[in-house]
Motif scaffolding. Structure first.
Motif, PDB file in Angstrom:
ATOM      1  N   TRP A 167       2.099  11.868  16.652  1.00 65.33           N
ATOM      2  CA  TRP A 167       3.235  11.418  16.006  1.00 65.33           C
ATOM      3  C   TRP A 167       2.691  11.036  14.516  1.00 65.33           C
ATOM      4  N   LEU A 168       1.737  10.943  14.068  1.00 62.78           N
ATOM      5  CA  LEU A 168       1.320  10.898  12.650  1.00 62.78           C
ATOM      6  C   LEU A 168       1.582  12.102  12.015  1.00 62.78           C
ATOM      7  N   ASP A 169       1.245  13.193  12.521  1.00 62.45           N
ATOM      8  CA  ASP A 169       1.213  14.403  12.001  1.00 62.45           C
ATOM      9  C   ASP A 169       2.704  14.876  11.763  1.00 62.45           C
TER      10      ASP A 169
ATOM     11  N   LYS B  94      -4.180  11.574  21.653  1.00 63.48           N
ATOM     12  CA  LYS B  94      -3.572  12.643  21.046  1.00 63.48           C
ATOM     13  C   LYS B  94      -2.091  12.415  20.752  1.00 63.48           C
ATOM     14  N   GLU B  95      -1.298  11.561  21.659  1.00 63.85           N
ATOM     15  CA  GLU B  95       0.116  11.291  21.289  1.00 63.85           C
ATOM     16  C   GLU B  95       0.095  10.577  19.891  1.00 63.85           C
TER      17      GLU B  95
ATOM     18  N   SER C 197       0.954  -1.115   0.179  1.00 60.01           N
ATOM     19  CA  SER C 197       0.130  -0.040   0.045  1.00 60.01           C
ATOM     20  C   SER C 197       0.887   1.178  -0.249  1.00 60.01           C
ATOM     21  N   SER C 198       0.201   2.434   0.093  1.00 58.89           N
ATOM     22  CA  SER C 198       0.778   3.691   0.103  1.00 58.89           C
ATOM     23  C   SER C 198       0.943   4.123   1.493  1.00 58.89           C
ATOM     24  N   LEU C 199       0.863   3.322   2.659  1.00 62.66           N
ATOM     25  CA  LEU C 199       1.206   3.814   3.972  1.00 62.66           C
ATOM     26  C   LEU C 199       2.541   4.051   4.292  1.00 62.66           C
ATOM     27  N   ARG C 200       2.512   5.169   4.726  1.00 62.51           N
ATOM     28  CA  ARG C 200       4.183   5.705   5.509  1.00 62.51           C
ATOM     29  C   ARG C 200       3.962   5.499   6.947  1.00 62.51           C
ATOM     30  N   LYS C 201       3.014   5.686   7.509  1.00 60.61           N
ATOM     31  CA  LYS C 201       2.950   5.666   9.055  1.00 60.61           C
ATOM     32  C   LYS C 201       1.567   5.047   9.643  1.00 60.61           C
ATOM     33  N   MET C 202       1.561   4.023  10.549  1.00 65.56           N
ATOM     34  CA  MET C 202       0.500   3.507  11.086  1.00 65.56           C
ATOM     35  C   MET C 202       0.888   3.525  12.584  1.00 65.56           C
ATOM     36  N   ALA C 203      -0.370   4.281  13.116  1.00 64.49           N
ATOM     37  CA  ALA C 203      -0.367   4.258  14.924  1.00 64.49           C
ATOM     38  C   ALA C 203      -1.289   3.356  15.194  1.00 64.49           C
TER      39      ALA C 203
END
Length: 141
Positions: free
Chosen positions: A129-131, A124-125, A83-89
């Motif tokens: 982190w995703l941002d 919130k954390e 997939s296109s995902l770069r980050k997953m929280a």
């Protein structure tokens, strides 16, 4: 702006087109066909919208049966790897058996997954982190 992409009793998928971010809010015990249909909605969103960031809110999700874990490993992992995902929280579940199952899935797929992944207890954390910028490497690509 976040919009509802899909909603049923077990899963609500929100998508923010501007930020290319998904928020998947899981609820209750899912197994068999119910789990498969929910995960297929997730993969459809991955295919159609090509999001970069994913927040898996598993706090209210219950245990995942071994048979379903095996299906997830065979069906979902190759799709998220490609997939296109770069980050997953992942917001960890209150259910210890769900936490163990999810952690086990990520451990088994660790060598395949090319995006950053972290566990959080606090939404919130996780969103902060995703941002954050993906990585210093992305500045050079």
């Amino acid at each position: 702006m976040e919009e509802v992409y899909f909603k049923d009793d077990c899963l609500t998928l929100y998508y923010n087109r501007q930020h290319q971010t998904v928020r998947a809010v899981w609820n209750g015990f899912l197994s068999g066909e119910t789990l498969r249909q929910a995960i297929e909605q997730c993969t459809r969103l991955l295919d159609e919208e090509k999001p970069l960031y994913w927040l898996a809110d598993n706090r209210k999700m219950k245990a995942i049966r071994q048979k379903d874990q095996e299906w997830i490993q065979a069906y979902l992992v190759p799709k998220i790897v490609a997939s296109s995902l770069r980050k997953m929280a992942t917001l960890v579940s209150e259910d210890i058996f769900n936490r163990m199952a999810i952690e086990n899935l990520f451990v088994r797929a660790h060598d395949q997954i090319k995006f950053d992944h972290q566990y959080f207890k606090n939404e919130k954390e996780a969103t902060q982190w995703l941002d954050e910028k993906y990585s210093m490497m992305s500045q050079w690509q």
